[in-house]
Design a protein around this motif. Structure first.
Motif, PDB file in Angstrom:
ATOM      1  N   HIS B 216       0.829  -1.380  -0.165  1.00 52.24           N
ATOM      2  CA  HIS B 216       0.172   0.055  -0.109  1.00 52.24           C
ATOM      3  C   HIS B 216       0.754   1.182  -0.066  1.00 52.24           C
ATOM      4  CE1 HIS B 216      -4.252  -1.600   0.842  1.00 52.24           C
ATOM      5  NE2 HIS B 216      -3.561  -2.427   1.160  1.00 52.24           N
ATOM      6  N   CYS B 232      -2.811   5.529  -0.445  1.00 50.86           N
ATOM      7  CA  CYS B 232      -3.935   4.920  -0.297  1.00 50.86           C
ATOM      8  C   CYS B 232      -4.808   5.737   0.847  1.00 50.86           C
ATOM      9  CB  CYS B 232      -3.161   3.545   0.679  1.00 50.86           C
ATOM     10  SG  CYS B 232      -4.530   2.622   1.377  1.00 50.86           S
ATOM     11  N   GLN B 233      -6.124   5.675   0.746  1.00 52.85           N
ATOM     12  CA  GLN B 233      -7.267   6.113   1.471  1.00 52.85           C
ATOM     13  C   GLN B 233      -7.824   5.531   2.427  1.00 52.85           C
ATOM     14  OE1 GLN B 233      -7.605   9.675   0.692  1.00 52.85           O
ATOM     15  NE2 GLN B 233      -5.856   9.429  -0.362  1.00 52.85           N
ATOM     16  N   HIS B 234      -7.473   4.173   2.701  1.00 55.90           N
ATOM     17  CA  HIS B 234      -7.903   3.486   3.714  1.00 55.90           C
ATOM     18  C   HIS B 234      -9.339   3.059   3.409  1.00 55.90           C
ATOM     19  CE1 HIS B 234      -4.465   4.022   6.735  1.00 55.90           C
ATOM     20  NE2 HIS B 234      -4.071   4.785   5.603  1.00 55.90           N
ATOM     21  N   ARG B 235      -9.609   2.681   2.373  1.00 56.42           N
ATOM     22  CA  ARG B 235     -11.147   2.241   2.146  1.00 56.42           C
ATOM     23  C   ARG B 235     -11.419   0.874   2.702  1.00 56.42           C
ATOM     24  NH1 ARG B 235     -13.532   3.469  -3.522  1.00 56.42           N
ATOM     25  NH2 ARG B 235     -12.244   1.573  -3.744  1.00 56.42           N
ATOM     26  N   THR B 236     -10.352   0.068   2.637  1.00 54.07           N
ATOM     27  CA  THR B 236     -10.301  -1.366   2.745  1.00 54.07           C
ATOM     28  C   THR B 236     -11.424  -2.187   1.936  1.00 54.07           C
ATOM     29  OG1 THR B 236     -11.925  -1.085   4.754  1.00 54.07           O
ATOM     30  CG2 THR B 236      -9.232  -1.222   4.994  1.00 54.07           C
ATOM     31  N   CYS B 238     -10.224  -3.219  -1.023  1.00 55.44           N
ATOM     32  CA  CYS B 238      -9.435  -3.006  -2.157  1.00 55.44           C
ATOM     33  C   CYS B 238      -9.758  -4.223  -3.213  1.00 55.44           C
ATOM     34  CB  CYS B 238      -8.099  -3.481  -1.639  1.00 55.44           C
ATOM     35  SG  CYS B 238      -7.634  -2.390  -0.377  1.00 55.44           S
ATOM     36  N   CYS B 242      -8.667  -0.674  -6.920  1.00 60.31           N
ATOM     37  CA  CYS B 242      -8.797   0.600  -6.228  1.00 60.31           C
ATOM     38  C   CYS B 242      -8.421   1.775  -7.168  1.00 60.31           C
ATOM     39  CB  CYS B 242      -7.598   0.501  -5.136  1.00 60.31           C
ATOM     40  SG  CYS B 242      -7.404   2.376  -4.752  1.00 60.31           S
ATOM     41  N   GLY B 246      -4.096   2.694  -4.951  1.00 63.68           N
ATOM     42  CA  GLY B 246      -3.752   2.663  -3.532  1.00 63.68           C
ATOM     43  C   GLY B 246      -2.907   1.645  -3.078  1.00 63.68           C
ATOM     44  N   TYR B 247      -3.136   0.514  -3.770  1.00 62.12           N
ATOM     45  CA  TYR B 247      -2.297  -1.021  -3.471  1.00 62.12           C
ATOM     46  C   TYR B 247      -1.897  -0.991  -5.072  1.00 62.12           C
ATOM     47  CZ  TYR B 247      -6.220  -3.790  -5.344  1.00 62.12           C
ATOM     48  OH  TYR B 247      -7.326  -4.455  -6.227  1.00 62.12           O
ATOM     49  N   PRO B 367      -5.912  -1.083   6.021  1.00 57.54           N
ATOM     50  CA  PRO B 367      -5.630  -2.276   5.195  1.00 57.54           C
ATOM     51  C   PRO B 367      -4.733  -3.212   5.569  1.00 57.54           C
ATOM     52  CG  PRO B 367      -4.987  -0.310   4.190  1.00 57.54           C
ATOM     53  CD  PRO B 367      -5.231  -0.001   5.524  1.00 57.54           C
TER      54      PRO B 367
END
Ligand code: FAD
Ligand code: SF4
Lengths: 172, 570
Positions: B216, B232-236, B238, B242, B246-247, B367
């Motif tokens: 990430h 990476c915007q930490h949406r989790t 993935c 994305c 981000g990943y 994530p």
């Protein structure tokens, strides 16, 4: 909020939603409403059931939020035929009880009468009534908690939190 | 073989061909094209372009009619895919459906696949740890499988090379059992994870709790911005693909990068049937492909061929590549092709609760998780089983709503969050031992829709795995209990082999052509212009998630192959 809208329009701009694979074409908002399997009467009673479970107060209840369509769709698509039959006859059974007790269809009974009937199902020693009650209640809660209204206005779902903090005080 | 004249042989000739566009194929393609080689990437599935072809990526939870649960019709039709935790309403379109690509399970084996541009790189959980010297020394030291032809020092610079480009978050932990890499800012351990880390280091000299190392971008460098990727915007979420890049995935990173060189031709819907061996030249001359849209067989030619179809499919392609020189599969003079398949053992987990830090919680999403590097048999053999296990470790604050009652009281209960104890959980990632009896082979009678033999998979756990499970459960339960965690429970999910999605081997590397297929450059001992750099090449499996190692081996092998080609040795 603004970010969320920006993201949404980005998705639309690239036509992403139109690219769904054929087998998943059920994934549009419109189709949620269409694929019923209950009779019109049963569907009407189901709406009354979910609204009785989570009623309108100063915020909308489950009925207004369309949770009964969600419940119906989940039972139709994600459960076996035995559960589906049990679910449909559970609604009819509840309606019959209402007519017997109060001389009115469940949907036409008063709020207190509806609550009373549901509580009787909850406490029932008959496993089919109890099973029907808990399936419907669980799905109603799920549909309500994951409705756009609740996630936007009450639980404030963040699509893009952009952070992780490993230790913050619990908000009282 | 009709319609051979759709274009001339010249138009179907490249400097290099890469079979598969997943994690390893993407890296092969990037490195080959950057070095100036006209490269053809053959991918059996459809094209998936970054952002444009992520149909669910920006959908809100309520926009999924079944809120991520899949309809029964789909789970019934896909019992194998359905056993993957990540097969859900938002991601199912990136998974192979059971009936479209059947295989033969001589023993139960969950073969989870993604057939599309990007392969499984869209779906993976992005954990990326380096191997240590002890992992490469394992087989020779503990006398199993065959000796690795490379050491940690051979691959270390290539780990650095791929880490910098892919973007790996992690902490420099200074552990020789899990070497540090080129890390971006680490994710944070939460209070209970930190607490556990302290407790463990007080009580055990050789055990550590660290934040996971994951692909990430926590802190974008110029090289990531150049790829068009962002923080990476930490949406989790993935596994939907994305939109920020981000990943790391082939789709967001290596494939578009290779495309920008102008040297890449990407051909989706191209099912590789076999590699063509030229008796006169005594090397491979190209690849036979069935066009999945027209069902036509066609041939493509190149000087070097990289096989990156993911471990078991790479075995299949090589086994199906027969010629008078190689009647038992390309490069298979030794007869070990398809054998010594191994995997990771993810069967057991341990959970518990912690009653401390009740005034604290976490905020946002992460994530990534905590990680317990292997601590068994690292420096010497000390238990009654070979090798060891790593483990995940994460803590989270349990929350719930009051779901009792009906009507207004229920509604009120649902609208307020109650905090419970912290929950803690761990799952094992065990190393399995490659054995001759764990093998894949071509089915003698059944073929797929393209006339290619089905793959027969005969892979199982053994006694060593059972002992390891027992030890993991005992050790982690003890560590939890010593840290004051309550309600500690162990669970053996009895998942099938393969469900870890870390299948490896069958085309292993080794020093001796009599017992291995590939040399230290991932080159077939007996067909020097064919390279295998996906999981098929692995001599042993270690406990680390494998993909970072496939990336590093791919980049390293390309570097060698191109040098050899320029020196006219291939
Ligand atoms: C849910 C999930 C979680 C995971 N988590 C992790 C993790 O945390 N860390 C980690 O390291 N790994 C993880 N993995 C595993 C990781 O995805 C694989 O190790 C990695 O993708 C393997 O790379 P590959 O190039 O060998 O294969 P793939 O990425 O699968 O790519 C292979 C490609 O080859 C194509 N192909 C196959 N046969 C042919 C043919 N005959 N002709 C043409 N093309 C062909 C396929 O369509 C595919 O696109 C996870 C996987 C999944 C699904
Ligand atoms: S966690 Fe990061 S990589 Fe995953 S979807 Fe979110 S922004 Fe993308």
């Amino acid at each position: 909020m603004e970010r969320r809208i920006a993201l949404k329009s980005m998705a639309l701009a690239v036509g992403a939603l139109a690219n769904l694979p054929a087998w998943a074409s059920g994934w549009t908002k419109e189709s949620v409403v269409q694929t019923g399997f209950l009779s019109a009467d049963q569907a009407k009673n189901l709406t009354a059931i979910v609204e009785t479970m989570i009623p309108k107060t100063d915020t909308p209840g489950a009925g207004e939020l369309g949770v009964s369509d969600f419940v119906q769709k989940m039972v139709k698509d994600c459960y076996d035929s035995k559960t589906q039959t049990g679910f449909a006859s559970g609604i009819s059974n509840l309606d019959e009880q209402s007519v017997q007790k109060f001389g009115k269809s469940f949907a036409d009974s008063s709020k207190d009468q509806r609550l009373q009937l549901l509580k009787e199902f909850e406490a029932s020693s008959d496993p089919t009534q109890k099973g029907f009650f808990s399936l419907t209640k669980n799905l109603t809660i799920q549909g309500y908690m994951t409705s756009e209204y609740v996630m936007t206005n009450i639980t404030h779902y963040e699509m893009v939190p952009a952070r992780y903090h490993g230790c913050v005080p619990v908000k009282k | 073989m009709a319609n051979f004249n759709i274009d001339s042989k010249k138009d179907r000739t490249y400097d290099a061909i890469v079979i598969g566009s997943g994690i390893s194929g993407g890296w092969s393609a990037k490195e080959l094209t950057e070095k100036g080689l006209k490269t053809l990437v053959l991918e059996r599935g459809r094209d998936v372009q970054h952002i444009k072809d992520y149909p669910t990526t920006n959908m809100m939870p309520w926009e999924f009619p079944h809120r991520e649960k899949l309809p029964k019709e789909i789970t019934d039709a896909n019992p194998i895919a359905s056993r993957c935790y990540n097969f859900k309403e938002s991601s199912a379109h990136f998974f192979v459906k059971d009936n479209e690509h059947p295989y033969v399970q001589e023993k139960p084996f969950d073969w989870l696949r993604g057939y599309q541009v990007g392969g499984k790189s869209l779906l993976w959980a992005r954990q990326t740890q380096r191997w240590s010297k002890y992992d490469f020394e394992g087989p020779a030291r503990d006398k199993f499988a065959v000796e690795w032809p490379i050491s940690y020092d051979d691959i270390a610079p290539w780990y650095s090379h791929v880490e910098k480009f892919a973007g790996i978050t992690g902490n420099k932990d200074g552990l020789d059992s899990l070497p540090d890499g080129e890390f971006l800012k680490p994710h944070e351990l939460n209070c209970v994870e930190k607490y556990f880390k302290e407790q463990v280091s007080k009580q055990y000299k050789d055990r550590h709790i660290i934040i996971g190392r994951a692909a990430h971008i926590t802190d974008p460098q110029q090289i990531h911005l150049d790829q068009g990727r962002a923080k990476c915007q930490h949406r989790t979420i993935c596994e939907r693909g994305c939109p920020f890049g981000g990943y790391f995935s082939s789709n967001s990173s290596t494939i578009p990068w290779a495309m920008k060189t102008g040297n890449l031709t990407l051909r989706p819907h191209s099912v590789v049937h076999s590699i063509i061996y030229d008796d006169k030249k005594q090397k491979a001359s190209g690849v036979r492909v069935i066009d999945a849209t027209t069902n036509q067989m066609m041939e493509f030619y190149a000087d070097i061929i990289f096989v990156n179809a993911a471990a078991l499919n790479t075995n299949l392609v090589l086994m199906n590549s027969t010629s008078s020189r190689f009647p038992n599969g390309l490069g298979n003079d030794s007869g070990v092709l398809g054998k010594y398949v191994a995997f990771h053992n993810y069967r057991a987990s341990v959970s518990g609760e912690y009653e401390g830090f009740l005034d604290s919680t976490t905020d946002g999403r992460r994530p990534n998780g905590g990680y317990i590097p292997r601590f068994r048999n690292v420096y010497k053999q000390e238990t009654d089983f070979l090798r060891g296990y790593a483990a995940g470790f994460s803590a989270y604050r349990q929350t719930s709503n009051d779901r009792s009652g009906l009507g207004e009281s229920l509604k009120e209960g649902l609208q307020s969050t109650r905090y419970g104890n912290w929950g803690v959980g761990s799952h094992m990632m065990g190393e399995t031992i490659p054995k001759e009896s764990n093998y894949v082979a071509l089915d003698k009678t059944q073929k797929d829709a393209w006339g290619i033999p089905l793959l027969n998979i005969s892979v199982d756990y053994d006694d060593n795995d059972e002992k390891m499970i027992k030890d993991y459960v005992e050790q982690v339960s003890e560590m939890f209990t010593n840290a004051g965690f309550k309600n500690v429970k162990a669970h053996d999910g009895k998942r099938n082999p393969g469900n870890d999605i870390h299948e490896m081997g069958g085309v292993r590397m080794g020093k001796d052509p009599k017992t291995s297929l590939l040399n230290k450059w991932n080159q077939l001992h007996t067909c020097k212009n064919v390279f295998v750099t996906d999981g098929a090449c692995m001599t042993s499996t270690s406990t680390q998630n494998p993909s970072l190692t496939y990336m590093a081996l791919s980049a390293r092998a390309v570097d060698y192959a191109v040098k050899q080609m320029k020196a006219k040795n291939l």
